[in-house]
Design an enzyme around this catalytic site. Sequence first.
Site, short mmCIF file in Angstrom:
data_model
loop_
_atom_site.label_atom_id
_atom_site.label_comp_id
_atom_site.label_asym_id
_atom_site.label_seq_id
_atom_site.Cartn_x
_atom_site.Cartn_y
_atom_site.Cartn_z
N ARG A 219 -4.92 -3.31 10.82
CA ARG A 219 -6.31 -2.83 10.88
C ARG A 219 -6.72 -2.49 12.30
NH1 ARG A 219 -10.23 -6.94 8.18
NH2 ARG A 219 -8.52 -6.85 6.68
N ASP B 91 0.83 -1.21 0.00
CA ASP B 91 0.00 0.00 0.00
C ASP B 91 0.87 1.26 0.00
OD1 ASP B 91 -2.46 -1.43 0.17
OD2 ASP B 91 -2.10 -1.77 2.29
N LYS C 250 -15.17 -0.72 8.31
CA LYS C 250 -14.13 -0.03 7.50
C LYS C 250 -13.65 -0.94 6.39
CE LYS C 250 -9.74 0.78 6.25
NZ LYS C 250 -8.68 -0.14 5.83
N GLU D 57 9.42 1.01 1.30
CA GLU D 57 8.31 1.50 2.12
C GLU D 57 7.90 2.93 1.82
OE1 GLU D 57 6.20 1.05 4.55
OE2 GLU D 57 6.57 -1.03 5.07
N ALA E 25 1.26 -5.30 5.72
CA ALA E 25 0.44 -5.58 6.90
C ALA E 25 -1.00 -5.87 6.52
CB ALA E 25 0.47 -4.36 7.83
N GLY F 283 0.80 1.85 7.22
CA GLY F 283 1.69 0.75 7.58
C GLY F 283 1.22 -0.12 8.73
C1 BG6 Z 1 -1.10 -1.47 5.47
C2 BG6 Z 1 -1.69 -0.08 5.25
O1 BG6 Z 1 -0.41 -1.86 4.35
O2 BG6 Z 1 -2.14 -2.40 5.74
C3 BG6 Z 1 -2.55 0.32 6.43
O3 BG6 Z 1 -0.64 0.85 5.08
C4 BG6 Z 1 -3.61 -0.76 6.68
O4 BG6 Z 1 -3.15 1.57 6.15
C5 BG6 Z 1 -2.94 -2.10 6.88
O5 BG6 Z 1 -4.39 -0.43 7.82
C6 BG6 Z 1 -3.93 -3.24 7.14
O6 BG6 Z 1 -4.70 -3.45 5.99
P1 BG6 Z 1 -6.01 -4.38 5.94
O7 BG6 Z 1 -6.31 -4.44 4.47
O8 BG6 Z 1 -5.62 -5.70 6.49
O9 BG6 Z 1 -7.05 -3.71 6.74
MG MG Z 2 2.62 1.40 2.80
#
Ligand code: BG6
Ligand code: MG
Length: 223
Positions: A53, A15, A82, A175, A121, A50
């Site tokens: 959730r 992301d 969300k 990153e 993540a 980063g």
């Molecule tokens: C990270 C994002 O890569 O993933 C965060 O930078 C996000 O903003 C995190 O909260 C968890 O993502 P997900 O898709 O498991 O909710």
């Molecule tokens: Mg990122």
Amino acid sequence: MASFKQIKGFVFDLDGVITDTSLYHTKAWRQLADKLGVAWSKDLEEGLKGISRMDSLELILKTGGKENDYSHDEKVALATEKNTNYVNEIKKMTPDNILPGIKDFLDDLRNKGYLISLASASKNGPTVLKQLELVDYFPKVVDPATLSKGKPDPEIYLKGAELLGLAPEACIGVEDAASGIQAINAAGETSVGVGDAKTLSAADVRFDDTTQMTLANIEKAMA
Ligand code: BG6
Ligand code: MG
């Protein structure tokens, strides 16, 4: 910092590096923060990048002084709300959403024999890779569900190197978030940041945007 010659593999965040999903994460979290009556700020937005959730939800609640207002089950329901909004956005993604220069960079890495893994993540990482048609570029993906600690802990980047069968010193981590750069540095890998200089001040190497992130530029910066 390692020397460029030592580098055998790249461990990527997803992301904000491969694609601009951070826009969608932000939109969905902001919607929830508005509903909860938590004031939004640029600092909060940056701090959410980063981290996992549930850590993101906790940070939003803490920012609004509401960390004790919800039960565990209520928090899970809020995080799920969300995620539903986020998943609706990523379902519309196509290979056009790959950030400029990233495909060429990945092709170059692959052609030159560098190993590649994903250290995101996000539990939605595999879906995003599918939407972008990049699954083949990432034969090794760290499963964030197996982690005991999120970024800035080094665990995810250590696993990213381990999946490649490489020592951390032989890896570059890429990153866009401060928490991620901290994780890479703590893992003993070389950190490459893409984005704002102030946010990414701890990065070994930094580029303003993805078009500048080429092997030649990384080699130059590490010399
Ligand atoms: C990270 C994002 O890569 O993933 C965060 O930078 C996000 O903003 C995190 O909260 C968890 O993502 P997900 O898709 O498991 O909710
Ligand atoms: Mg990122």
